[in-house]
Scaffold this motif. Structure first.
Motif, PDB file in Angstrom:
ATOM      1  N   GLU A  83       0.814  -1.220   0.000  1.00  0.00           N
ATOM      2  CA  GLU A  83       0.000   0.000   0.000  1.00  0.00           C
ATOM      3  C   GLU A  83       0.846   1.268   0.000  1.00  0.00           C
ATOM      4  O   GLU A  83       0.325   2.376  -0.129  1.00  0.00           O
ATOM      5  CB  GLU A  83      -0.941  -0.008   1.211  1.00  0.00           C
ATOM      6  N   LEU A  84       2.159   1.096   0.149  1.00  0.00           N
ATOM      7  CA  LEU A  84       3.062   2.248   0.158  1.00  0.00           C
ATOM      8  C   LEU A  84       3.692   2.508  -1.210  1.00  0.00           C
ATOM      9  O   LEU A  84       4.311   3.549  -1.423  1.00  0.00           O
ATOM     10  CB  LEU A  84       4.192   2.020   1.174  1.00  0.00           C
ATOM     11  N   VAL A  85       3.527   1.561  -2.120  1.00  0.00           N
ATOM     12  CA  VAL A  85       4.180   1.644  -3.436  1.00  0.00           C
ATOM     13  C   VAL A  85       3.590   2.777  -4.260  1.00  0.00           C
ATOM     14  O   VAL A  85       2.370   2.957  -4.327  1.00  0.00           O
ATOM     15  CB  VAL A  85       4.042   0.308  -4.186  1.00  0.00           C
ATOM     16  N   LYS A  86       4.479   3.538  -4.891  1.00  0.00           N
ATOM     17  CA  LYS A  86       4.075   4.641  -5.745  1.00  0.00           C
ATOM     18  C   LYS A  86       4.245   4.265  -7.218  1.00  0.00           C
ATOM     19  O   LYS A  86       5.143   3.494  -7.561  1.00  0.00           O
ATOM     20  CB  LYS A  86       4.918   5.883  -5.441  1.00  0.00           C
ATOM     21  N   PRO A  87       3.394   4.809  -8.110  1.00  0.00           N
ATOM     22  CA  PRO A  87       3.542   4.528  -9.547  1.00  0.00           C
ATOM     23  C   PRO A  87       4.936   4.918 -10.042  1.00  0.00           C
ATOM     24  O   PRO A  87       5.466   5.960  -9.653  1.00  0.00           O
ATOM     25  CB  PRO A  87       2.460   5.414 -10.183  1.00  0.00           C
ATOM     26  N   GLY A  88       5.508   4.085 -10.860  1.00  0.00           N
ATOM     27  CA  GLY A  88       6.815   4.399 -11.436  1.00  0.00           C
ATOM     28  C   GLY A  88       7.990   3.848 -10.661  1.00  0.00           C
ATOM     29  O   GLY A  88       9.124   3.843 -11.169  1.00  0.00           O
ATOM     30  N   GLN A  89       7.761   3.390  -9.435  1.00  0.00           N
ATOM     31  CA  GLN A  89       8.871   2.810  -8.675  1.00  0.00           C
ATOM     32  C   GLN A  89       9.298   1.480  -9.289  1.00  0.00           C
ATOM     33  O   GLN A  89       8.476   0.722  -9.799  1.00  0.00           O
ATOM     34  CB  GLN A  89       8.464   2.591  -7.216  1.00  0.00           C
ATOM     35  N   MET A  90      10.579   1.202  -9.199  1.00  0.00           N
ATOM     36  CA  MET A  90      11.108  -0.043  -9.742  1.00  0.00           C
ATOM     37  C   MET A  90      11.605  -0.919  -8.597  1.00  0.00           C
ATOM     38  O   MET A  90      12.274  -0.439  -7.673  1.00  0.00           O
ATOM     39  CB  MET A  90      12.237   0.247 -10.733  1.00  0.00           C
ATOM     40  N   PHE A  91      11.276  -2.198  -8.683  1.00  0.00           N
ATOM     41  CA  PHE A  91      11.674  -3.153  -7.654  1.00  0.00           C
ATOM     42  C   PHE A  91      12.620  -4.187  -8.263  1.00  0.00           C
ATOM     43  O   PHE A  91      12.312  -4.788  -9.302  1.00  0.00           O
ATOM     44  CB  PHE A  91      10.455  -3.853  -7.059  1.00  0.00           C
ATOM     45  N   ASN A 108       1.997  -4.875  -5.841  1.00  0.00           N
ATOM     46  CA  ASN A 108       1.131  -3.904  -6.518  1.00  0.00           C
ATOM     47  C   ASN A 108       1.991  -2.932  -7.331  1.00  0.00           C
ATOM     48  O   ASN A 108       1.823  -1.709  -7.291  1.00  0.00           O
ATOM     49  CB  ASN A 108       0.267  -3.144  -5.509  1.00  0.00           C
ATOM     50  N   ALA A 109       2.946  -3.514  -8.067  1.00  0.00           N
ATOM     51  CA  ALA A 109       3.890  -2.713  -8.849  1.00  0.00           C
ATOM     52  C   ALA A 109       4.046  -3.316 -10.243  1.00  0.00           C
ATOM     53  O   ALA A 109       3.844  -4.516 -10.440  1.00  0.00           O
ATOM     54  CB  ALA A 109       5.244  -2.653  -8.149  1.00  0.00           C
ATOM     55  N   LYS A 110       4.411  -2.479 -11.195  1.00  0.00           N
ATOM     56  CA  LYS A 110       4.544  -2.932 -12.584  1.00  0.00           C
ATOM     57  C   LYS A 110       5.997  -3.096 -13.021  1.00  0.00           C
ATOM     58  O   LYS A 110       6.306  -3.956 -13.846  1.00  0.00           O
ATOM     59  CB  LYS A 110       3.829  -1.960 -13.525  1.00  0.00           C
ATOM     60  N   LYS A 111       6.863  -2.260 -12.477  1.00  0.00           N
ATOM     61  CA  LYS A 111       8.263  -2.289 -12.897  1.00  0.00           C
ATOM     62  C   LYS A 111       9.043  -3.240 -11.989  1.00  0.00           C
ATOM     63  O   LYS A 111       9.415  -2.887 -10.871  1.00  0.00           O
ATOM     64  CB  LYS A 111       8.870  -0.895 -12.872  1.00  0.00           C
ATOM     65  N   ILE A 112       9.267  -4.448 -12.514  1.00  0.00           N
ATOM     66  CA  ILE A 112       9.920  -5.492 -11.726  1.00  0.00           C
ATOM     67  C   ILE A 112      11.170  -5.993 -12.442  1.00  0.00           C
ATOM     68  O   ILE A 112      11.146  -6.239 -13.661  1.00  0.00           O
ATOM     69  CB  ILE A 112       8.974  -6.686 -11.500  1.00  0.00           C
ATOM     70  N   VAL A 113      12.246  -6.159 -11.693  1.00  0.00           N
ATOM     71  CA  VAL A 113      13.477  -6.786 -12.205  1.00  0.00           C
ATOM     72  C   VAL A 113      13.739  -8.012 -11.335  1.00  0.00           C
ATOM     73  O   VAL A 113      13.834  -7.896 -10.107  1.00  0.00           O
ATOM     74  CB  VAL A 113      14.684  -5.827 -12.130  1.00  0.00           C
ATOM     75  N   ARG A 114      13.821  -9.160 -11.971  1.00  0.00           N
ATOM     76  CA  ARG A 114      14.133 -10.392 -11.235  1.00  0.00           C
ATOM     77  C   ARG A 114      15.571 -10.784 -11.546  1.00  0.00           C
ATOM     78  O   ARG A 114      15.980 -10.839 -12.703  1.00  0.00           O
ATOM     79  CB  ARG A 114      13.186 -11.520 -11.640  1.00  0.00           C
ATOM     80  N   THR A 115      16.335 -11.075 -10.503  1.00  0.00           N
ATOM     81  CA  THR A 115      17.752 -11.389 -10.693  1.00  0.00           C
ATOM     82  C   THR A 115      18.089 -12.785 -10.176  1.00  0.00           C
ATOM     83  O   THR A 115      17.357 -13.375  -9.398  1.00  0.00           O
ATOM     84  CB  THR A 115      18.650 -10.388  -9.940  1.00  0.00           C
ATOM     85  N   MET A 116      19.233 -13.271 -10.624  1.00  0.00           N
ATOM     86  CA  MET A 116      19.845 -14.475 -10.064  1.00  0.00           C
ATOM     87  C   MET A 116      21.281 -14.123  -9.731  1.00  0.00           C
ATOM     88  O   MET A 116      22.161 -14.118 -10.602  1.00  0.00           O
ATOM     89  CB  MET A 116      19.790 -15.641 -11.047  1.00  0.00           C
ATOM     90  N   PRO A 117      21.564 -13.752  -8.468  1.00  0.00           N
ATOM     91  CA  PRO A 117      22.938 -13.415  -8.079  1.00  0.00           C
ATOM     92  C   PRO A 117      23.748 -14.675  -7.799  1.00  0.00           C
ATOM     93  O   PRO A 117      23.214 -15.781  -7.787  1.00  0.00           O
ATOM     94  CB  PRO A 117      22.736 -12.604  -6.800  1.00  0.00           C
TER      95      PRO A 117
END
Length: 267
Positions: A83-91, A108-117
């Motif tokens: 509920e704290l996420v703002k539009p345009g934020q990237m995770f 509840n976000a659209k900009k997502i980056v999934r990694t494998m470190p």
């Protein structure tokens, strides 16, 4: 640019410490949030970071949020911050086995980056594969790559199938190397070398072989041919490995890790 790290365990802090060297931050500190009292105490003593007790203010102000909590804590994190996420934020997620669909819905976000470190990031020699949701622009993906490169190198892959595949190669791969090293060190000890000398013999052999490989365009097969002469000692060792199907066993082990990564994603 303002960065927030949620989860400051070994891997999270490794990436945070690397990113501090990035010019993209322009001197801005990285804000860190973690539930552990021990981690809080550690971060408060490190003036390179700002510890955030809660996320009410810190999360909405962040441009990029790195998630480095254990995967089994993801639901708690989602509930706390969605509920704290703002539009345009990237995770950017460092959580193993958590797919983009789950992240997007939970956050509840659209900009997502999934990694494998992988573990060598701790010494600046890591390789991080990553993929992005369709809402992440090319410029934003390039920006994330620059941040991830601070711990070694990063590789952008087409989709999440390749994240699972890279788990079987680079993610779990350091353990395969350690397994091989352990076996060689045991052989050295059995031949009469001390623990200290065994470690030197094996570690320097690996380091030298990798350096040769990286500084030239020869394939591993051609390097093996350079080391091994017909009827010689190295050829005897390589023939033994071939007779015992070591190549196939290593291949199958990598696929076992890959398959398990797919299973974890479904769970």
């Amino acid at each position: 640019m303002k960065l927030l790290l949620i989860g400051a365990g070994n891997m999270g802090l490794t990436y945070a410490e690397g990113m501090l060297t990035s010019s993209l931050l322009n001197g801005n500190p990285i804000r860190v949030h973690d539930k552990s009292p021990e981690v809080k105490e550690k971060i408060l003593k490190d003036d390179r970071f700002i510890f955030e007790e809660d996320l009410q203010t810190a999360l909405p102000e962040a441009d990029i949020v790195f998630l480095a909590v254990k995967p089994y804590h993801k639901e708690d994190v989602f509930e706390e911050i969605n509920e704290l996420v703002k539009p345009g934020q990237m995770f950017v997620s460092l959580m193993a086995g958590v797919n983009i669909k789950t992240l997007s819905k939970g956050l509840n976000a659209k900009k997502i980056v999934r990694t494998m470190p992988n573990l060598p990031a701790q010494v600046g020699k890591g390789v991080t594969s990553f993929t992005v949701s369709k809402h992440v622009s090319k410029l934003e993906a390039k920006l994330v790559k620059s941040l991830l490169d601070t711990t070694g190198v990063s590789v952008k892959v087409k989709n999440e199938k390749f994240i699972d595949a890279s788990t079987g190669i680079s993610g779990s791969g350091p353990a395969y190397v350690f397994y091989f090293m352990e076996s060689m060190m045991q052989a050295a000890r059995d031949m009469g070398f001390s623990e200290k000398v065994s470690k030197v013999l094996v570690s320097q052999t690996f380091e030298g072989a990798v350096e040769l490989f990286n500084q030239n365009d020869l394939s591993p097969k051609k390097w093996m041919d350079r080391v091994a002469s017909k009827g010689g000692t190295t050829r005897a060792a390589l023939d033994s490995m071939e007779d015992n199907n070591i190549r196939e066993l290593i291949h199958d082990a990598a696929y076992a890790a890959f398959d398990r990564a797919v299973e974890l994603g479904k769970e």
